[in-house]
Design an enzyme around this catalytic site. Sequence first.
Site, mmCIF file in Angstrom:
data_model
loop_
_atom_site.group_PDB
_atom_site.id
_atom_site.type_symbol
_atom_site.label_atom_id
_atom_site.label_comp_id
_atom_site.label_asym_id
_atom_site.label_seq_id
_atom_site.Cartn_x
_atom_site.Cartn_y
_atom_site.Cartn_z
ATOM 1 N N CYS A 241 -5.323 -0.696 -1.716
ATOM 2 C CA CYS A 241 -6.182 -1.591 -2.288
ATOM 3 C C CYS A 241 -7.396 -1.122 -3.105
ATOM 4 O O CYS A 241 -7.657 0.164 -3.119
ATOM 5 C CB CYS A 241 -6.903 -2.399 -1.052
ATOM 6 N N GLU B 269 -11.868 -5.021 11.945
ATOM 7 C CA GLU B 269 -12.753 -5.072 10.861
ATOM 8 C C GLU B 269 -13.134 -6.591 10.604
ATOM 9 O O GLU B 269 -12.275 -7.566 10.863
ATOM 10 C CB GLU B 269 -12.062 -4.627 9.655
ATOM 11 N N LYS C 111 -5.401 3.774 7.661
ATOM 12 C CA LYS C 111 -5.484 4.657 8.761
ATOM 13 C C LYS C 111 -4.588 5.664 8.880
ATOM 14 O O LYS C 111 -4.491 6.574 9.419
ATOM 15 C CB LYS C 111 -5.231 3.806 10.257
ATOM 16 N N SER D 133 -14.518 -3.674 6.725
ATOM 17 C CA SER D 133 -13.616 -3.265 6.058
ATOM 18 C C SER D 133 -14.447 -2.646 4.639
ATOM 19 O O SER D 133 -15.640 -2.989 4.541
ATOM 20 C CB SER D 133 -13.013 -4.484 4.979
ATOM 21 N N CYS E 207 0.775 -1.275 -0.117
ATOM 22 C CA CYS E 207 0.010 0.111 -0.145
ATOM 23 C C CYS E 207 0.886 1.370 0.158
ATOM 24 O O CYS E 207 0.664 2.266 -0.811
ATOM 25 C CB CYS E 207 -0.951 -0.010 1.180
ATOM 26 N N ASP F 209 -4.364 -3.511 7.001
ATOM 27 C CA ASP F 209 -5.620 -4.322 7.262
ATOM 28 C C ASP F 209 -5.697 -5.645 6.638
ATOM 29 O O ASP F 209 -6.131 -6.607 7.055
ATOM 30 C CB ASP F 209 -6.863 -3.241 7.021
#
Length: 565
Positions: free
Chosen positions: A204, A454, A134, A480, A59, A91
């Site tokens: 994502c 999540e 986050k 999520s 990411c 995540d």
Amino acid sequence: MTDPYSEPSSSAKRRSAALTDGPDRAPARAMLKGVGFSDEDLARPIIGVATTWIETMPCNLNQRALATAIKASIREAGATPMEFNTISISDGVSMGTEGMRASLVSREVIADSIELVARGHLFDGIVCLVGCDKTIPGSVMALCRLDIPGLVLYNGSIAPGRWRGRDVTILDVFEAVGAHASGTMSAGELHSLEGAACPGAGACGGQFTANTMATAVDFLGLGPARLGGIPATDPGKLDAATEAGRIAARLVEADIRPSALLTKASLENAIASVAASGGSTNAVLHLLAIASELGIELALEDFERIAARTPVIADLKPGGRFVATDMYRAGGSALLMRELVDAGLIDGSARTVDGVTIGEIAGGAEESAGQEVIRRISDPLKATGGLAILRGNLAPEGCVVKLAGHERRFHRGPARVFESEEECFAAVKAQAIRAGDVVVIRYEGPAGGPGMREMLHVTAAIVGEGLGEDIALLTDGRFSGATHGLMVGHVAPEAARGGPIAALRDGDIIEVDVEARELRVVLDADALAKRLGDWVAPAPRYGNGVFAKYAASVSSASRGAVTRP
């Protein structure tokens, strides 16, 4: 001999002059010269460049290169950059494990750590490079809390993977786990898919939490609207970083601060962007938290009101067909702005770090011929926005349901109560969930988790088993942005703090009534009160460390799950 301390510093050194100027600051300058900074560098405004680079996920992986470009352009603009790093939790990697408890906690740590470095080194401005979920709200919270000139630049979305002739994302892998458990996908197929789903750097790809918040930051006016949406591996991303550095230097020179840009109107613009794009329900938590940093009143009712008037016009995963790279090619967030401004659904006069208004950005939108990603406002995918706020005897403080696709509006069924996500996932994997059930996962709230995990590991497995249209799920945890189906999260008060969800038992009849905006258990008030009167709070899961500190200070999800003294 000329006095080396007599030359005046830049007038834009509104904060850093106290760190670098005059003979008394010789020790500080000596330290900074050890890094390589010159007298000329230290006479200029100092702009922090906060990165969230980490090697635990794709990411944020391109941020080192982007930071180099940002710093070069800051220098060219007459200021001095100082790069520093903060954390990020993936995540997607941690989902379904104890590690996922760290995710929401990391938002506070990111905000606190950026604040500490900026206050400790008296930066005149700041650029925050963000990627995974986050890091975006955490950086915006820090920027607002500091209220120094600066901006947030999204490092861009990942490209979709290709598997068996179709585009795939990480969501497909999560759902494939359920398909494998139910026997409809082989281990070899699952292994092949996991190797193809994430082809390189970037967050994502669907309108999951990262892209939802990146879009929201554009609408807030704190991100350069034409730059953030450029995909992570697009050659234009380095040029975007260069331009972001120039913008940051201009903001510092003119002393334009977040408090001059972020208003109730811009927060409502951001909420509309979430509703119109079918975005993640996590945006509710994050926008509440951002508003609190500047003391702007924002409540769950604002989300309900704005979503009710805003149609879904972006055909994005998980509810739709396309991913963020498709949206960029179609015209990006500016095209989404255009449709909402033209319909009078957002405030086009809101100002941005670009030096223009939202309306001007919308007016300059360039739409690709034949694009199908963003619909005309007159021809929406859904007439009302992608989320709703429910209350009722199970959620007196409210809860959030995502409505991005074609979810059912009513479900009535018996409760299947689980005390943790792991307990529920074991039941899903054993194919013990039945059509019609209302799956309840509790003690996963902000304090009870702690960290409000999540539930994609569970929800995707349920969908993968083919039960997505036949059950409802409710939790005091969260979902999520990749989750779809009739899923109700952020139930407040949470179980660990004596919320009504703590009183549920297997077999209780629960009704999820979206039209009535109500989440209720079919149980009279006296019986529910009796159960809650007999309830005993469980011992905290952690007795010390960051999780224990977080659990002791975190607020309700209905207030953004922010930490306060």
